[in-house]
Design an enzyme around this catalytic site. Structure first.
Site, PDB file in Angstrom:
ATOM      1  N   GLY A  39      -3.242 -16.048  12.641  1.00 52.27           N
ATOM      2  CA  GLY A  39      -3.797 -14.730  12.366  1.00 52.27           C
ATOM      3  C   GLY A  39      -2.738 -13.650  12.483  1.00 52.27           C
ATOM      4  N   GLY A  85       0.817  -1.214   0.000  1.00 58.94           N
ATOM      5  CA  GLY A  85       0.000   0.000   0.000  1.00 58.94           C
ATOM      6  C   GLY A  85       0.846   1.257   0.000  1.00 58.94           C
ATOM      7  N   HIS A 129     -12.812 -26.508 -24.417  1.00 60.75           N
ATOM      8  CA  HIS A 129     -12.746 -27.950 -24.213  1.00 60.75           C
ATOM      9  C   HIS A 129     -11.419 -28.518 -24.702  1.00 60.75           C
ATOM     10  CE1 HIS A 129     -14.398 -31.924 -23.651  1.00 60.75           C
ATOM     11  NE2 HIS A 129     -13.960 -32.263 -24.850  1.00 60.75           N
ATOM     12  N   ARG A 175      -8.046 -24.713  16.440  1.00 58.68           N
ATOM     13  CA  ARG A 175      -8.947 -24.702  17.604  1.00 58.68           C
ATOM     14  C   ARG A 175     -10.422 -24.797  17.209  1.00 58.68           C
ATOM     15  NH1 ARG A 175      -9.358 -18.303  19.284  1.00 58.68           N
ATOM     16  NH2 ARG A 175      -9.782 -17.695  17.170  1.00 58.68           N
ATOM     17  N   GLU A 228     -14.442 -25.469 -17.999  1.00 61.11           N
ATOM     18  CA  GLU A 228     -15.656 -25.502 -18.813  1.00 61.11           C
ATOM     19  C   GLU A 228     -16.883 -25.901 -17.985  1.00 61.11           C
ATOM     20  OE1 GLU A 228     -15.983 -28.644 -21.937  1.00 61.11           O
ATOM     21  OE2 GLU A 228     -14.108 -29.410 -21.104  1.00 61.11           O
ATOM     22  N   LYS A 272       6.168 -17.308  -0.622  1.00 62.79           N
ATOM     23  CA  LYS A 272       5.234 -18.404  -0.357  1.00 62.79           C
ATOM     24  C   LYS A 272       4.872 -19.135  -1.646  1.00 62.79           C
ATOM     25  CE  LYS A 272       1.100 -17.697  -0.767  1.00 62.79           C
ATOM     26  NZ  LYS A 272      -0.117 -17.004  -0.338  1.00 62.79           N
ATOM     27  N   TYR A 302      -5.846 -19.133   5.843  1.00 63.89           N
ATOM     28  CA  TYR A 302      -5.230 -19.500   4.563  1.00 63.89           C
ATOM     29  C   TYR A 302      -3.726 -19.691   4.663  1.00 63.89           C
ATOM     30  CZ  TYR A 302      -3.457 -14.789   3.281  1.00 63.89           C
ATOM     31  OH  TYR A 302      -2.770 -13.608   3.223  1.00 63.89           O
ATOM     32  N   ILE A 303      -3.061 -18.910   5.527  1.00 60.32           N
ATOM     33  CA  ILE A 303      -1.600 -19.067   5.633  1.00 60.32           C
ATOM     34  C   ILE A 303      -1.268 -20.430   6.245  1.00 60.32           C
ATOM     35  CG2 ILE A 303       0.494 -18.129   6.719  1.00 60.32           C
ATOM     36  CD1 ILE A 303      -0.712 -15.329   6.388  1.00 60.32           C
ATOM     37  N   ARG A 325     -12.316 -20.836   8.170  1.00 60.69           N
ATOM     38  CA  ARG A 325     -13.539 -20.152   8.609  1.00 60.69           C
ATOM     39  C   ARG A 325     -13.802 -18.948   7.699  1.00 60.69           C
ATOM     40  NH1 ARG A 325     -14.467 -16.317  12.753  1.00 60.69           N
ATOM     41  NH2 ARG A 325     -12.241 -16.264  13.182  1.00 60.69           N
ATOM     42  N   GLU A 335      -1.879 -23.194   3.638  1.00 60.00           N
ATOM     43  CA  GLU A 335      -0.854 -23.107   2.585  1.00 60.00           C
ATOM     44  C   GLU A 335       0.471 -23.688   3.071  1.00 60.00           C
ATOM     45  OE1 GLU A 335      -2.429 -19.180   0.108  1.00 60.00           O
ATOM     46  OE2 GLU A 335      -0.914 -18.892   1.642  1.00 60.00           O
ATOM     47  N   CYS A 337       3.329 -13.249   0.070  1.00 60.47           N
ATOM     48  CA  CYS A 337       2.814 -13.867  -1.164  1.00 60.47           C
ATOM     49  C   CYS A 337       3.894 -14.453  -2.082  1.00 60.47           C
ATOM     50  CB  CYS A 337       2.034 -12.855  -2.007  1.00 60.47           C
ATOM     51  SG  CYS A 337       1.425 -11.412  -1.183  1.00 60.47           S
ATOM     52  N   CYS A 363       4.405  -8.728   1.421  1.00 56.49           N
ATOM     53  CA  CYS A 363       4.066  -9.548   0.255  1.00 56.49           C
ATOM     54  C   CYS A 363       5.309  -9.976  -0.514  1.00 56.49           C
ATOM     55  CB  CYS A 363       3.106  -8.769  -0.647  1.00 56.49           C
ATOM     56  SG  CYS A 363       2.597  -9.725  -2.069  1.00 56.49           S
ATOM     57  N   ALA A 422      -7.427 -16.192  -3.994  1.00 53.90           N
ATOM     58  CA  ALA A 422      -6.989 -17.587  -4.083  1.00 53.90           C
ATOM     59  C   ALA A 422      -6.407 -18.016  -2.754  1.00 53.90           C
ATOM     60  CB  ALA A 422      -5.932 -17.729  -5.168  1.00 53.90           C
TER      61      ALA A 422
HETATM   62  P1  FAD Z   1       3.023  -4.571   4.309  1.00 56.28           P
HETATM   63  O1  FAD Z   1       3.243  -5.099   2.957  1.00 56.28           O
HETATM   64  O2  FAD Z   1       3.100  -5.497   5.458  1.00 56.28           O
HETATM   65  O3  FAD Z   1       4.094  -3.403   4.513  1.00 56.28           O
HETATM   66  C1  FAD Z   1       4.255  -2.736   5.726  1.00 56.28           C
HETATM   67  C2  FAD Z   1       5.692  -2.267   5.807  1.00 56.28           C
HETATM   68  O4  FAD Z   1       5.794  -1.292   6.843  1.00 56.28           O
HETATM   69  C3  FAD Z   1       6.670  -3.374   6.167  1.00 56.28           C
HETATM   70  O5  FAD Z   1       7.691  -3.427   5.206  1.00 56.28           O
HETATM   71  C4  FAD Z   1       7.207  -2.969   7.544  1.00 56.28           C
HETATM   72  O6  FAD Z   1       8.577  -3.328   7.723  1.00 56.28           O
HETATM   73  C5  FAD Z   1       7.040  -1.460   7.488  1.00 56.28           C
HETATM   74  N1  FAD Z   1       6.904  -0.803   8.795  1.00 56.28           N
HETATM   75  C6  FAD Z   1       6.063  -1.144   9.798  1.00 56.28           C
HETATM   76  N2  FAD Z   1       6.149  -0.239  10.803  1.00 56.28           N
HETATM   77  C7  FAD Z   1       7.062   0.675  10.416  1.00 56.28           C
HETATM   78  C8  FAD Z   1       7.582   1.860  11.026  1.00 56.28           C
HETATM   79  N3  FAD Z   1       7.159   2.291  12.222  1.00 56.28           N
HETATM   80  N4  FAD Z   1       8.528   2.571  10.362  1.00 56.28           N
HETATM   81  C9  FAD Z   1       8.965   2.163   9.143  1.00 56.28           C
HETATM   82  N5  FAD Z   1       8.506   1.045   8.515  1.00 56.28           N
HETATM   83  C10 FAD Z   1       7.559   0.330   9.151  1.00 56.28           C
HETATM   84  N6  FAD Z   1      -1.827 -11.383   0.050  1.00 56.28           N
HETATM   85  C11 FAD Z   1      -2.287 -11.709  -1.178  1.00 56.28           C
HETATM   86  O7  FAD Z   1      -2.983 -10.896  -1.804  1.00 56.28           O
HETATM   87  N7  FAD Z   1      -2.006 -12.928  -1.752  1.00 56.28           N
HETATM   88  C12 FAD Z   1      -1.241 -13.846  -1.120  1.00 56.28           C
HETATM   89  O8  FAD Z   1      -0.997 -14.936  -1.649  1.00 56.28           O
HETATM   90  C13 FAD Z   1      -0.729 -13.519   0.172  1.00 56.28           C
HETATM   91  N8  FAD Z   1       0.069 -14.400   0.835  1.00 56.28           N
HETATM   92  C14 FAD Z   1       0.582 -14.050   2.042  1.00 56.28           C
HETATM   93  C15 FAD Z   1       1.404 -14.966   2.696  1.00 56.28           C
HETATM   94  C16 FAD Z   1       1.938 -14.668   3.926  1.00 56.28           C
HETATM   95  C17 FAD Z   1       2.833 -15.664   4.614  1.00 56.28           C
HETATM   96  C18 FAD Z   1       1.647 -13.410   4.531  1.00 56.28           C
HETATM   97  C19 FAD Z   1       2.235 -13.074   5.875  1.00 56.28           C
HETATM   98  C20 FAD Z   1       0.839 -12.500   3.895  1.00 56.28           C
HETATM   99  C21 FAD Z   1       0.289 -12.801   2.644  1.00 56.28           C
HETATM  100  N9  FAD Z   1      -0.561 -11.932   1.966  1.00 56.28           N
HETATM  101  C22 FAD Z   1      -1.050 -12.260   0.733  1.00 56.28           C
HETATM  102  C23 FAD Z   1      -0.990 -10.654   2.579  1.00 56.28           C
HETATM  103  C24 FAD Z   1      -0.165  -9.476   2.052  1.00 56.28           C
HETATM  104  O9  FAD Z   1       1.202  -9.726   2.260  1.00 56.28           O
HETATM  105  C25 FAD Z   1      -0.589  -8.207   2.764  1.00 56.28           C
HETATM  106  O10 FAD Z   1      -1.990  -8.041   2.649  1.00 56.28           O
HETATM  107  C26 FAD Z   1       0.079  -6.974   2.182  1.00 56.28           C
HETATM  108  O11 FAD Z   1       1.481  -7.090   2.243  1.00 56.28           O
HETATM  109  C27 FAD Z   1      -0.379  -5.720   2.939  1.00 56.28           C
HETATM  110  O12 FAD Z   1       0.302  -4.597   2.473  1.00 56.28           O
HETATM  111  P2  FAD Z   1       0.538  -3.351   3.427  1.00 56.28           P
HETATM  112  O13 FAD Z   1       1.070  -2.254   2.562  1.00 56.28           O
HETATM  113  O14 FAD Z   1      -0.647  -3.088   4.241  1.00 56.28           O
HETATM  114  O15 FAD Z   1       1.651  -3.812   4.471  1.00 56.28           O
END
Ligand code: FAD
Length: 460
Positions: free
Chosen positions: A263, A16, A437, A200, A442, A51, A179-180, A206, A183, A48, A43, A342
């Site tokens: 979680g 983000g 097909h 649990r 399909e 993984k 999901y994690i 869920r 996976e 993602c 990610c 997914a």
């Molecule tokens: P993040 O990508 O987590 O980025 C936050 C960043 O902020 C981090 O780099 C952190 O170091 C930094 N930060 C935090 N606090 C501070 C601070 N105070 N100062 C400076 N930097 C800071 N999503 C999917 O869509 N598909 C998938 O297959 C998928 N697989 C996943 C598998 C795993 C194992 C995990 C853990 C997550 C997965 N996700 C997946 C979820 C996805 O990674 C997150 O939804 C996504 O990264 C969220 O983006 P974000 O920008 O909110 O935060």
């Protein structure tokens, strides 16, 4: 803007934060982003991407097994964990470099530090021990893995460490039913680790459609994953190289590694939010409006820290919408109602729209079309694996409310189906689409007869 060092200061260079920063800069804003770990965020660095690379690795052993039915003899196949880790790390480094170059190329200043909020317009850089000011602040700090703090929990790992294990354990217990968890259970099992999933609740995944949950449960067990539901850890003891996990019913699991995937918590602690009065919900999520604005006018938050839909494409959209709203004078609210997604379990899940249970709750009577079959490939491979596809249809409008599938390539297929569902397609429009097909997909355009309604079944 001369009053501030930056127009926008973003905390966190993940999915983000990076998108928001780059787009804000493209609209002419002076932007800095602070990152305390690695640019790219969860990610790219430990979510993602690595993984999915592990998932590919874990599927190879079934490919080798399946090869025999097609006349292939594969001899001497061996798996080396260290090679996988090294190659994965190389790819993550490459992506990290691309993210850094793209940010710099967009004119965004990257500050490698932990940032916390000091007041409405002041950010403190912890290691550099200096303050900077910004007109707007965007909090994009993501989420962190949750750990069940039973005695001995420090012997367990989370997904963060799973990407860097020195050795592949012989046995592992993965705790969690989301999901994690499913996976990683599939990854470890596919790589030859004796895998137990401990959850649990009553049934894994869920919130997903019940047919997906029960089908995945059955298929995972067929592949050798032991699934224990309705229990949690009471304590974890280390005994030599082994871990002994005592469960809530008093039974003990002997294992070599334990992974918590129970979680993730919004990463809102220690950011100084209370000092400026940014509202935080009881679950730790930062409260935001439809435009990702917090309770403080110039402070916004996007992604997992807001706990709306914790997925990368959603965080990216929220970041883009924020930049468009604030820096392009074009208010954009992200629609969270239909999100195709997914689960890279084994077998894979693809899902979009609402589940059967949600549809029945909302509309009472709904039409369910369902097909369960063995994929064509497995007629020769001999593998006993079922594919399941399900369409949920509004009986009056004929609109497709949800599509849920489990089987090979479900993630790929659901992306395209998601377009139709997003457009409000009807079942008649699905049926009017010519089948491709021979494919599994399909089935989605050839299911003709709805399942009997539950009241009809009850009357039988
Ligand atoms: P993040 O990508 O987590 O980025 C936050 C960043 O902020 C981090 O780099 C952190 O170091 C930094 N930060 C935090 N606090 C501070 C601070 N105070 N100062 C400076 N930097 C800071 N999503 C999917 O869509 N598909 C998938 O297959 C998928 N697989 C996943 C598998 C795993 C194992 C995990 C853990 C997550 C997965 N996700 C997946 C979820 C996805 O990674 C997150 O939804 C996504 O990264 C969220 O983006 P974000 O920008 O909110 O935060």
């Amino acid at each position: 803007m001369a009053d501030y060092d930056y127009d926008l200061f973003t905390i966190g260079a993940g999915s983000g934060g990076v998108r928001a920063s780059r787009m804000a800069a493209s609209h002419g804003a002076k932007v800095a982003v602070a990152e305390e770990y690695r640019v790219g965020g969860t990610c790219v660095i430990r979510g993602c991407v690595p993984k999915k690379l592990f998932v590919y690795a874990s599927h190879v052993h079934e490919e080798i097994e399946d090869a025999a039915g097609f006349g292939w003899t594969v001899e001497g196949a061996r798996f080396d964990w260290k090679t996988l880790i090294a190659n994965k790390d190389q790819e993550i480094d490459r992506l990290n470099g691309i993210y850094i170059r793209n940010l710099a190329g967009s004119g965004v200043e990257i500050i490698e530090d932990r940032a916390i909020i000091k007041d409405k317009h002041t950010i403190h850089l912890v290691n550099q021990n200096r303050d900077v000011t910004a007109k707007y602040i965007l909090i994009a700090t993501g989420a962190t893995p949750n750990v069940h703090e039973v005695p001995g929990h420090e012997h367990a790992i989370t997904s963060n460490e799973a990407f860097h294990l020195e050795e592949l354990p012989k046995r592992i217990v993965v705790a969690g039913g989301g999901y994690i968890s499913v996976e990683f259970a599939g990854i470890f099992n596919g790589l030859g680790v004796e895998t137990t999933l401990l959850y649990r609740g009553e049934e894994i995944l869920r919130g997903f459609d019940d047919d997906l949950r029960t089908t995945l449960h059955t298929e995972m067990e067929k592949k050798g994953v032991r699934i224990i539901t309705g229990k949690v850890f009471d304590r974890i003891d280390k005994s030599g190289d082994e871990l002994h996990a005592t469960l809530s019913d008093g039974s003990v699991l002997e294992t070599d590694a334990i992974m918590f995937a129970i979680g993730r918590n919004p990463n809102s602690q220690g950011l100084g939010l209370e000092t400026v009065g940014v509202e935080v919900l009881p679950n730790g999520a930062i409260a935001v409006d439809a435009y990702s604005k917090t309770s403080i006018d110039n402070i916004y938050a996007v992604g997992d820290v807001t706990n709306r839909a914790n997925l990368t494409p959603v965080a990216i959209r929220e970041g883009a919408a924020f930049a468009e709203t604030v820096f392009n004078n074009n208010p954009v609210a992200v629609d969270h109602s239909i999100i195709p997604t997914a689960v890279f379990s084994s077998p894979e899940i693809g899902t979009v729209g609402i589940s059967e249970a949600e549809a029945r709750k909302a509309f009472g009577r709904v039409d369910i079309y369902k097909s369960t079959f063995r994929a064509m490939k497995h007629t020769l491979s001999g593998r006993d694996e079922k594919t399941m596809m399900k369409i949920i249809v509004h009986p009056q409008t004929d609109r497709v409310l949800g599509v849920h599938m489990i089987g090979p390539a479900s993630g790929e297929i659901i992306q395209a189906v998601g377009i139709a569902v997003q457009m409000g397609a009807t079942k008649a429009q699905f049926d009017a689409t010519v089948a491709v097909h021979p494919t599994a997909a399909e089935e989605l355009v050839t299911m003709k007869t709805p399942e009997p309604q539950p009241d009809a079944i009850a009357a039988d």
